[in-house]
Every structure is written in C-alpha cells, then in structure tokens.
Design an enzyme around this catalytic site. Structure first.
Site, short mmCIF file in Angstrom:
data_model
loop_
_atom_site.label_atom_id
_atom_site.label_comp_id
_atom_site.label_asym_id
_atom_site.label_seq_id
_atom_site.Cartn_x
_atom_site.Cartn_y
_atom_site.Cartn_z
N CYS A 2 32.47 34.46 53.57
CA CYS A 2 33.43 34.17 54.82
C CYS A 2 33.30 32.61 54.55
CB CYS A 2 32.70 34.72 55.73
SG CYS A 2 32.40 36.49 55.83
N ARG A 27 38.06 31.95 51.23
CA ARG A 27 36.86 32.33 51.02
C ARG A 27 36.79 34.00 51.63
NH1 ARG A 27 32.62 29.30 50.07
NH2 ARG A 27 31.26 30.61 51.15
N TRP A 79 35.50 37.74 55.59
CA TRP A 79 35.74 38.65 54.30
C TRP A 79 34.76 40.06 54.48
CZ3 TRP A 79 38.94 38.44 50.18
CH2 TRP A 79 38.72 39.27 48.94
N ASN A 103 28.06 33.39 57.82
CA ASN A 103 28.44 33.63 56.54
C ASN A 103 27.32 34.11 55.73
OD1 ASN A 103 29.50 33.79 53.96
ND2 ASN A 103 29.26 31.48 53.67
N GLY A 104 27.34 35.32 55.24
CA GLY A 104 26.27 35.86 54.49
C GLY A 104 26.02 37.41 55.05
N GLU A 486 37.20 42.41 26.52
CA GLU A 486 37.46 41.41 27.74
C GLU A 486 37.48 39.92 27.12
OE1 GLU A 486 38.10 41.54 30.41
OE2 GLU A 486 37.58 39.56 31.71
N LYS A 490 40.69 37.81 27.67
CA LYS A 490 40.69 36.46 28.31
C LYS A 490 41.53 35.24 27.49
CE LYS A 490 40.08 37.10 31.62
NZ LYS A 490 39.92 38.31 32.10
N GLU A 493 45.23 35.97 27.22
CA GLU A 493 46.03 35.70 28.46
C GLU A 493 46.12 34.08 28.92
OE1 GLU A 493 44.76 37.94 32.38
OE2 GLU A 493 42.79 37.41 31.08
N HIS A 509 37.65 50.72 9.06
CA HIS A 509 38.87 51.68 8.85
C HIS A 509 40.06 51.20 8.90
CE1 HIS A 509 35.39 54.60 8.90
NE2 HIS A 509 35.03 54.05 9.84
N LYS A 605 48.73 37.44 39.74
CA LYS A 605 47.47 38.00 40.34
C LYS A 605 47.33 39.33 40.41
CE LYS A 605 43.17 37.21 40.90
NZ LYS A 605 42.38 37.01 39.53
C1 F6R Z 1 43.05 40.18 33.34
C2 F6R Z 1 43.46 40.44 34.71
C3 F6R Z 1 44.05 41.96 34.71
C4 F6R Z 1 43.63 42.70 36.00
C5 F6R Z 1 44.69 43.97 36.11
C6 F6R Z 1 43.87 44.78 37.05
O1 F6R Z 1 42.08 38.75 33.77
O2 F6R Z 1 43.14 39.85 35.79
O3 F6R Z 1 43.94 42.37 33.49
O4 F6R Z 1 42.15 43.07 35.57
O5 F6R Z 1 45.65 43.53 36.28
O6 F6R Z 1 43.92 44.46 38.35
P1 F6R Z 1 42.94 44.92 39.36
O7 F6R Z 1 41.65 44.73 39.24
O8 F6R Z 1 43.35 44.10 40.63
O9 F6R Z 1 43.51 46.36 39.61
#
Ligand code: F6R
Length: 610
Positions: A2, A27, A79, A103-104, A486, A490, A493, A509, A605
């Site tokens: 928060c 936050r 939050w 906050n906490g 992962e 990264k 992306e 394989h 996002k």
């Molecule tokens: C990768 C990334 C995406 C999300 C995916 C699912 O860095 O951010 O691959 O992980 O779009 O998003 P959420 O977790 O919000 O369902």
C-alpha cells in the site's frame, strides 16, 4: 503493498495528500482515503477504486484545508490483503478520537482483536489495521499519555508495518513507526512543514532533505520538529537527512533505469510480503482457503498463460513431489477448446498476475461451471478471476509496471511452493521434520533473490557477447525446465532475439541438430538436482560446438561463459538465484540493443482478448 502519506504544514493539506497518493498509486489502488485534523475536528474521506474517485468525492466536500494554522493529515492508497476493497476497509481507520494509516500486515491481529473485543471495542472493518487505532486508545485511556500509548501499541504488533497515527488528544502531532515496510520523512520547503511517504516520489518538489527510516525507528513530528527514537528501548536517535532525488520518474523507479530493473531488485522484499502471516516455524497457514480444500481431491489441474504458466509448471513438480497429488497443467488457450474431461475430484487452480487474462478467465469459468472446486493465485484483488473463484490466494507482489513479468513470477512460485507444503500437511503425507526443513528453506528465499553486484556486472559484460547468432536454447531439468522456459520468454520479449526453452534431456531428440558456435546454450546447472544428468546434456552440446553459458554454483570447465551463483543447500534456492541471473541477462541484452525495456513492442501488460 500500500502507500501512505502524511503532512504537517500550512499549505493545502487536502491537495498535498491527494497529489502524494497519486504518486504512490503504483503501490495499490483498490481504495484510498485521507484524514485531516483541524480545529480539533477529525474528518475522513474514503472511496473505492482509484485516487481520482477520492478526489471527486473531496471536490464535493466542504473541507477547507487552506488555513493559516498548520493542518495535519494522513492518507492511504490500498492494495487489499485483509478484507475486500470496500469503503469500510479503506484506510484511514478511526477510533473514538484517533485515526491511523498502515502499510504492511499485522500478523497477530486476530489475537489482538479478540482481546480488544473482550473489553468492549467494536470493529467495523475486516482489516488487520483497525486493531492499531483501538489498541492505541486502549492504552491512552489507561495512562493519558499519547507517546507512551503509541509505544505500548507498537510493542504489541507482530508483522511488517509502517504506521502514521493522529489523535485529537495531541492535535498537532503525527506519530510514526517503520518496521519492515518503507517510510520516508522529509522537512518541507516551508517553515514547520513535515512530510511522510512510503517512497520519495510524493516528496519531490516539496522538500529537499529526507530520511529513509531504518527498521524500528519511530517518533513524533509537529511543526517544531521531529523527535526520533528507538522503538525497542525508546532511546532518542538522530538519523541523518540526505538530499532528495530531483526527478519523480527516477524516484518512482527507486533510482533504477527501468521499472523492470526496479522490480527485479525488489523481489527479495516482496516475497517477504507473500510469506507474511502464512509461515511460522512449523507450519504453513492460508486463512483464505478452506482447511478441507484437498478433501476428496485426487487431482490438481493448473491453468495459466505465459509467465504464470511457467510458475504453474514449476508447481506441478512440487505438487506431485511434496503433496503427492496428481497434477496436470494446461495452457489456458489450449485447455478451452480441447473439450477437457473435468471431474469433480479435481481442484482447478488458475494462476494470473492480473486476474484479467481472457483465456485463463474463460478456463476458470469452464471449470466452475463443471462444478469443480476453484482456486486462483493472483496479484490483483477484486479482479475478474478473484470474483469468480471459490478461493483466492493473493501473491502480494504490488503493482508490476514492466510489461515483462518478474516479481509476479517469483511471488507466484513462492506461494505455489507454500501451497504444495500446505496440501502435503493437510493430506498428512509430509513428516514434521521435512516440513520444518522446507520452511527453513522458504525463509531463505529473500536472501537468494537479493541481487548481488557481481552477478549483475557479469550479466552486463555477457550482454555484449550475445547479440548475434541464430538463437538461444535455455535448457534445464525438472523445475529448472520451466525456469529455462521463463528465461527464454524474458529474452525474446524484450530483446526480440529468438530463444527457446527446452528440457535438457530432449535436446538429443532433434534440436541438437541446430548446434554450432552460433547457437547459444544457456544451461541451468543446479548442484542439488540431477547435476550429473544436466552436465552430460551440456557436454553433448559442447561436443557439437554450441557456445555454452552455464549458470551454476559449481565450476564447469566446458563452459565458454559462466555465471556463478551462490552455493545454497536446496534446489529451490538455486532456482531463485538463477532466476535473478536470467532476468538480468535478458534486461542487459535488451538495453544494449537499445530496446524499450519496460514497454516492448507488440505486447500489453494485460491480455484481455482471446
Ligand atoms: C511475460 C508476461 C506474460 C503474462 C501472461 C499472463 O513476461 O508477462 O506472459 O505472464 O500474459 O498474464 P497474467 O499472469 O496476468 O494472467
């Protein structure tokens, strides 16, 4: 996570608090509120949703905070962790004559609440925070001394907190404490002004000198100055003020170049929040789910997309290994259309940072409609998924601004690992000794997620070497296979370079046909899980001239490049050590290529379309 703000001074308190909260909105923003104490009148204003809703509410109020006399005020943007994001649960929380923002998390709030209820205190919210204000008044009513009452109050609190408290009994003062959660205090540019905030962004432009409080420093501020003292022995302290940064952007990024970098660095702290109140020495606790959640359950089905899918795939190993429950995992967009067979002895677990991803949401609805027990592991309370699922476990990562997910992944993985241990205990398939050892290891995760300078510098240096070539293979075995996925995700992306994650044992394989010096292999080689096996997989690639970058705590002579992680005593700690290296390496490559690290091309996002 928060955000809290506080102000003592003669400027427009309402405006300063609201502007400060806007800077902290990253936050958390499921509700917000302010309280202003003037002429011995305590006014509070709260609204659900973003700060602009609170602002609208305030614009219709008669509150006039442009006074010649100094005002004091405190504010909060929330939050949710305990209790839904409603106005009643929004801060500030009021007692009879005092008011608090926090906050906490107060871990022992249930015991304290019961104690206070037994002596007649009435609670109106479901939060852990409300106990603070009642406890303060309980002690004040006993000894008529606000400083003493504040100290007695904080001595009773367990957990992490930064707190601002105001009271009509000392109407010119703000009482404060920092323990675990951040708090900065600044002397304002005008005489007698004092400002408080969870990070320095709200202070910029209003003050020059700031103290970032250390843990267990508390104190009392008024227009004549600030008294600091140690919360443990009450001894006076004189912390050193330093100069505030002069750019808000850089303050929001805590001095980092990108939000992604800030989020990589803060993982060590946010996983502490993910564990707060959920781990003691002997047990894992999830108050938010039914104790009998695994009764009559023979299978767990996990569904997610992207990075969340990788956390789920990691969990699928842990659920089978630790909880002894059969576990399958599906990519949500595939699951929806494969006409899956769903049986009621399956617990359906959706994983999502945002709680809004269209495919995961639809998959969750399908499972729910088929009568399955549903649980979502999510970072955003009150999101579409948390409203639908039978149970929600929040990851508490705070807002993630970088499009490439970092702290969402580490917090999801920690929560899922805790769930595996919790289920194991419920099913009675783990001995107390093993559980204790796992808990001890869990508690070391924050340390493994700390970014070491030498690892970051190594990634900067390596980033120069890996800008050409025809692609990357990230390889690992067991939980290091999802970690390899992962790492590859990264990199692609944010660098736009071709990268694939692969189970190390599968390379022979087919994919090994690609091996040549222009194929870069990033090999995850943990000491504590199948080291010899992965070593021979990497040797096979090296023999075919692939360029090898090994990430390992053990020296490996065939590596062309090497990122040496710290030695630990558990493979999951190695997992988090390597995660940091992978995140930093892709970020540094992206920076070197001149890409927009926080907002890579073609991505969003939250993916709310199919
Ligand atoms: C990768 C990334 C995406 C999300 C995916 C699912 O860095 O951010 O691959 O992980 O779009 O998003 P959420 O977790 O919000 O369902």
């Amino acid at each position: 996570m928060c955000g809290i703000v506080g102000y003592i001074g003669k400027q427009n308190t309402k405006e300063i608090l609201i502007n400060g909260l806007k800077e902290l909105e990253y936050r958390g923003y499921d509700s917000a509120g302010i309280a202003v104490l003037q002429d011995n009148k305590l006014d509070t204003f709260k609204a659900t949703g973003k700060i602009k809703n609170l602002e609208e509410k305030l614009s219709n109020s008669t509150l006039n905070t442009q006074q010649l006399m100094p005002n004091i005020g405190i504010g909060h943007t929330r939050w949710a962790t305990h209790g839904k994001p409603t106005e009643l649960n929004a801060h500030p929380h009021l007692g009879e004559y005092s008011c608090v923002v926090h906050n906490g998390i107060i871990e022992n709030y249930k015991d304290l609440k019961e104690e206070l209820e037994n002596v007649g205190y009435k609670f109106v919210s479901q939060t852990d925070t409300e106990i603070i204000v009642h406890l303060f008044e309980f002690y004040f009513d006993k000894n008529n001394n606000a400083k003493k009452a504040f100290i007695q109050t904080i001595k009773r609190l367990e957990g992490a907190y930064s707190i601002l408290l105001i009271t009509k009994k000392e109407p010119n003062k703000i009482f404060f404490i920092k323990h675990g959660s951040p708090l900065a205090i600044a002397k304002g540019n005008n005489d007698g002004e004092v400002l408080f905030a969870s990070s320095d962004a709200p202070l910029i432009g209003l003050a020059n000198d700031v103290v970032y409080l250390d843990d267990d420093i508390c104190g009392i501020a008024d227009e004549n100055g600030i008294d600091f003292f140690n919360a443990i022995d009450s001894k006076p302290l004189t912390p050193t003020f330093e100069t505030l940064p002069n750019s808000k952007q850089s303050a929001q990024k805590n001095g980092h170049r990108f939000f992604m970098e800030k989020e990589i660095y803060e993982q060590s702290d946010v996983v502490v929040e993910s564990m707060l109140g959920r781990v003691n020495d002997e047990n894992i606790l999830f108050d938010e789910i039914d104790k009998g959640i695994t009764d009559n359950i023979n299978e767990i089905k996990i569904c997610a997309c992207g990075t969340s899918y990788h956390a789920g795939l990691t969990a699928s190993y842990l659920f089978e290994r630790l909880s002894k429950i059969r576990c399958s995992i599906e990519i949500a967009s595939e699951f929806r259309y494969k006409e899956p067979l769903l049986t009621k002895d399956t617990l359906f677990v959706a994983i999502s940072q945002s709680g809004e991803t269209a495919d995961t949401l639809e998959a969750l609805k399908m499972a729910k409609n088929a009568g399955l027990k549903t649980l979502v592991v999510c970072n955003v309370d009150n999101s579409s998924m948390t409203r639908i699922a039978d149970f929600t476990i929040l990851t508490r990562a705070g807002i993630e601004k970088g499009v490439a997910s970092t702290k969402a992944f580490s917090t999801q993985t920690v929560v899922l690992w805790m769930m595996a241990l919790y289920f194991a205990k419920q099913k009675n398939v783990i001995s107390n000794d093993v559980l204790k050892k796992e808990i001890l290891t869990l508690k070391k995760v924050p340390d493994s997620l700390k970014v070491e300078n030498k690892i970051h510098e190594k990634c900067v240096r390596l980033s120069k070497r890996y800008l050409h070539g025809h692609g990357f293979f990230f390889i690992g075995r067991d939980v290091f296979f999802p970690l390899a996925l992962e790492g590859a995700l990264k990199l692609k992306e944010i660098s736009y370079l071709h990268a694939e994650g692969y189970p190390a044992g599968e390379m022979k394989h087919g994919p090994i046909a690609l091996a040549d010096p222009e194929l870069f292999t990033i090999a995850l080689m943990p000491q504590h899980l199948h080291y010899e096996k992965i070593k021979s997989n990497v040797e096979e690639l090296s023999a075919r001239d692939s360029t090898i970058c090994a990430i390992s705590p053990l020296d490996f002579e065939l590596a062309d490049d090497f990122i040496k992680t710290k030695k630990t005593d558990h493979y999951m700690l190695e997992f988090f050590e390597m995660l940091i290296a992978l995140q930093l390496l892709s970020m540094e490559i992206s920076i070197r290529l001149g890409n927009d690290v926080d907002m890579p091309r073609n991505l969003a996002k939250s993916v709310t379309v199919e």
